[in-house]
Design a protein around this motif. Structure first.
Motif, PDB file in Angstrom:
ATOM      1  N   GLY A  44      46.705  25.131  67.041  1.00 40.08           N
ATOM      2  CA  GLY A  44      46.169  25.940  65.979  1.00 40.08           C
ATOM      3  C   GLY A  44      47.092  26.157  64.922  1.00 40.08           C
ATOM      4  N   PRO A  45      46.258  26.599  63.753  1.00 37.06           N
ATOM      5  CA  PRO A  45      47.113  26.594  62.413  1.00 37.06           C
ATOM      6  C   PRO A  45      48.163  27.599  62.242  1.00 37.06           C
ATOM      7  N   TYR A  97      60.730  25.705  63.105  1.00 37.02           N
ATOM      8  CA  TYR A  97      59.378  26.033  62.605  1.00 37.02           C
ATOM      9  C   TYR A  97      58.619  27.205  63.650  1.00 37.02           C
ATOM     10  N   VAL A  98      58.703  26.953  64.819  1.00 42.25           N
ATOM     11  CA  VAL A  98      58.141  27.700  65.859  1.00 42.25           C
ATOM     12  C   VAL A  98      58.876  29.222  65.580  1.00 42.25           C
ATOM     13  N   LYS A  99      60.263  29.177  65.741  1.00 42.69           N
ATOM     14  CA  LYS A  99      60.965  30.447  65.544  1.00 42.69           C
ATOM     15  C   LYS A  99      60.503  31.125  64.205  1.00 42.69           C
ATOM     16  N   THR A 100      59.869  30.631  63.464  1.00 40.20           N
ATOM     17  CA  THR A 100      59.294  31.480  62.346  1.00 40.20           C
ATOM     18  C   THR A 100      58.171  32.328  62.400  1.00 40.20           C
ATOM     19  N   ARG A 101      57.636  31.868  63.654  1.00 40.83           N
ATOM     20  CA  ARG A 101      56.066  32.528  64.065  1.00 40.83           C
ATOM     21  C   ARG A 101      54.962  32.153  63.093  1.00 40.83           C
ATOM     22  N   GLY A 102      55.432  30.945  62.236  1.00 45.16           N
ATOM     23  CA  GLY A 102      54.413  30.678  61.352  1.00 45.16           C
ATOM     24  C   GLY A 102      54.315  31.220  60.216  1.00 45.16           C
ATOM     25  N   LYS A 103      55.575  32.028  59.741  1.00 41.57           N
ATOM     26  CA  LYS A 103      55.557  32.671  58.499  1.00 41.57           C
ATOM     27  C   LYS A 103      56.316  31.976  57.489  1.00 41.57           C
TER      28      LYS A 103
END
Length: 103
Positions: A44-45, A97-103
């Motif tokens: 998912g986005p 990127y995953v570590k940013t939690r999508g932010k």
């Protein structure tokens, strides 16, 4: 969006690895591009795809990088192995990127 991803890919090819030579932000941006190409359909986005069995990546333990790398490389449950498609560097950029939690 695809044009931006394409430009990012070209920039990475020209300038070299954002993970190896750039900033953490560069790696996160590259990882976001890879995520958009390879992961978004299932996860998912926003790193979660409601109504599917895909893992909610927003909940992935941030201190468990080895587990993430193994899951992406070898596959897990319904997720296929990506080791023949993504380079080690691309997988590490997706992790950033995953570590940013999508932010």
């Amino acid at each position: 969006m695809l044009a931006a991803i394409g430009l990012l890919s070209v920039a990475i090819l020209i300038s070299g690895s954002p993970l190896a030579a750039g900033t953490k932000e560069d790696a996160q941006n590259a990882g976001k591009g890879h995520y958009s190409l390879y992961c978004i359909n299932c996860h998912g986005p926003n790193m979660v795809n409601i109504g599917t069995r895909s893992y909610d990546l927003r909940k992935f333990p941030l201190k468990d990088r080895p587990r993430f790398l193994k899951s992406v490389k070898d596959g897990k449950k319904d997720m296929p192995s990506w080791k023949d498609i993504l380079s080690e560097e691309e997988i590490l950029e997706i992790w950033e990127y995953v570590k940013t939690r999508g932010k």
